[in-house]
Scaffold this motif. Sequence first.
Motif, PDB file in Angstrom:
ATOM      1  N   HIS A   1      -8.356   2.968  -3.083  1.00  0.00           N
ATOM      2  CA  HIS A   1      -7.777   1.625  -3.197  1.00  0.00           C
ATOM      3  C   HIS A   1      -8.064   0.841  -1.914  1.00  0.00           C
ATOM      4  O   HIS A   1      -7.156   0.528  -1.135  1.00  0.00           O
ATOM      5  CB  HIS A   1      -6.266   1.717  -3.423  1.00  0.00           C
ATOM      6  CG  HIS A   1      -5.882   2.236  -4.764  1.00  0.00           C
ATOM      7  ND1 HIS A   1      -6.010   1.502  -5.919  1.00  0.00           N
ATOM      8  CD2 HIS A   1      -5.373   3.435  -5.147  1.00  0.00           C
ATOM      9  CE1 HIS A   1      -5.585   2.211  -6.955  1.00  0.00           C
ATOM     10  NE2 HIS A   1      -5.206   3.391  -6.515  1.00  0.00           N
TER      11      HIS A   1
ATOM     12  N   SER B   1      -6.137  -2.419  -1.193  1.00  0.00           N
ATOM     13  CA  SER B   1      -4.720  -2.256  -0.882  1.00  0.00           C
ATOM     14  C   SER B   1      -4.484  -2.065   0.612  1.00  0.00           C
ATOM     15  O   SER B   1      -3.449  -2.479   1.142  1.00  0.00           O
ATOM     16  CB  SER B   1      -4.157  -1.062  -1.658  1.00  0.00           C
ATOM     17  OG  SER B   1      -2.799  -0.854  -1.368  1.00  0.00           O
TER      18      SER B   1
ATOM     19  N   PRO C   1       0.813  -1.214   0.000  1.00  0.00           N
ATOM     20  CA  PRO C   1       0.000   0.000   0.000  1.00  0.00           C
ATOM     21  C   PRO C   1       0.853   1.275   0.000  1.00  0.00           C
ATOM     22  O   PRO C   1       1.932   1.299   0.585  1.00  0.00           O
ATOM     23  CB  PRO C   1      -0.823  -0.113   1.291  1.00  0.00           C
ATOM     24  CG  PRO C   1      -0.007  -1.004   2.176  1.00  0.00           C
ATOM     25  CD  PRO C   1       0.662  -1.979   1.263  1.00  0.00           C
TER      26      PRO C   1
END
Length: 390
Positions: free
Chosen positions: A378, A381, A124
């Motif tokens: 995201h 992630s 990430p």
Amino acid sequence: MVRPVMPLSRIIGQIQGEFSGPCLIFIAGIHGNEPAGVKALYNVFGALENSKATVFGSVYGVAGHLWALERGRRYEKQDLNRIWDQQRIDAIDKGDFIPHTQDEKQQLALYRELRKILKKEKGPVYFFDLHTTSGPTKPFMTVNDSLINRRFTQQYPIPMILGVEEYLDGPLLSYLNQLGYVSFGFEGGQHQDGGAVDNHMAFIYLSMVYAGAISKHHIDFKTYHDRLNDQQQIFEIFHRQAIASSDQFKMNPGFMNFQTVEKGTHLAQLNGRPLHATTNTQLFMPLYQDQGADGFFLIRPVAPFFLKLSTLSRKLKLEQLLKYLPGVKRSKDSANALLVDKRIARFLRRPVLHLLGFRSKEMGETHLLIRHREVHTHKASYKNCHWNRW
């Protein structure tokens, strides 16, 4: 005093850990009169290179406006932190953008560097935008209010300001948040306050711990935490005093960031006209420098109940009902955006939109252009990150 930074390279420092982990990208000096973050990154990278601390993932320190940093100027002709609009980004991606000013040249170089890092790293990914202010201040964070941003930043023992992106055109953080990453700003003190460098160093170390790039036991965690330790309070902006390039603005002396002011307090002069506080409030980022388009902001605390309700409404995806309301339609010019006619949907004021997870921009006197903050996040992630398990 923090002196201007002498010639430097775009990459201040880079550490590639022995083990997999997050990617942390610290951006400093996007304004050339704010060198504290740059110096802090030099100090931290130098210390880590000489330590035995285990680093997980990768950590980058990226310099913003090299030309302005070398001269101690905020920018040449355009604020580098106000030109990251989608139209400009699209032109860069298509190869149609030809930079003319130093500010545009720096933007193009910075953009290419960030894209190169993102192409290489799996994540990430975390972005940290390091700044200082023209007036006296305690450290604080500026946060675009996505749920991942809110959850990650609540680890820090310092105040945060939500929603500043609604009042600014083209800041770098808005572009990064639209990419879906954890991205927020840190203001470490006044430009020329030597303590701002130490505040930034503390923030950088805490960020590495909170993101899982380093163990708190491998650094002097308590010292860094205690240096920044303050009341963890959340505020939102409700007024911005804009300044046009032709305006004559002068902030009255003596005001500090987060200072409580009473209704009627004489705050500044604009083109010879006095500006007064319209309500009992708190002052945010009063302008005490020659360059800048923001005279001051006014802020108010956000109730914890409202934050919990906001989280619940986003989890239930109540925002999907909005497009069926009268006065609301999809924008023809902007993907993933809605256009709100304020004359019809009068109840859709900023507090309601914030509750549902939207950020808004005024489109003339009658319409708002709104985008949902969670669209590009995201989420996968960050799913297994320790700070996101609640």
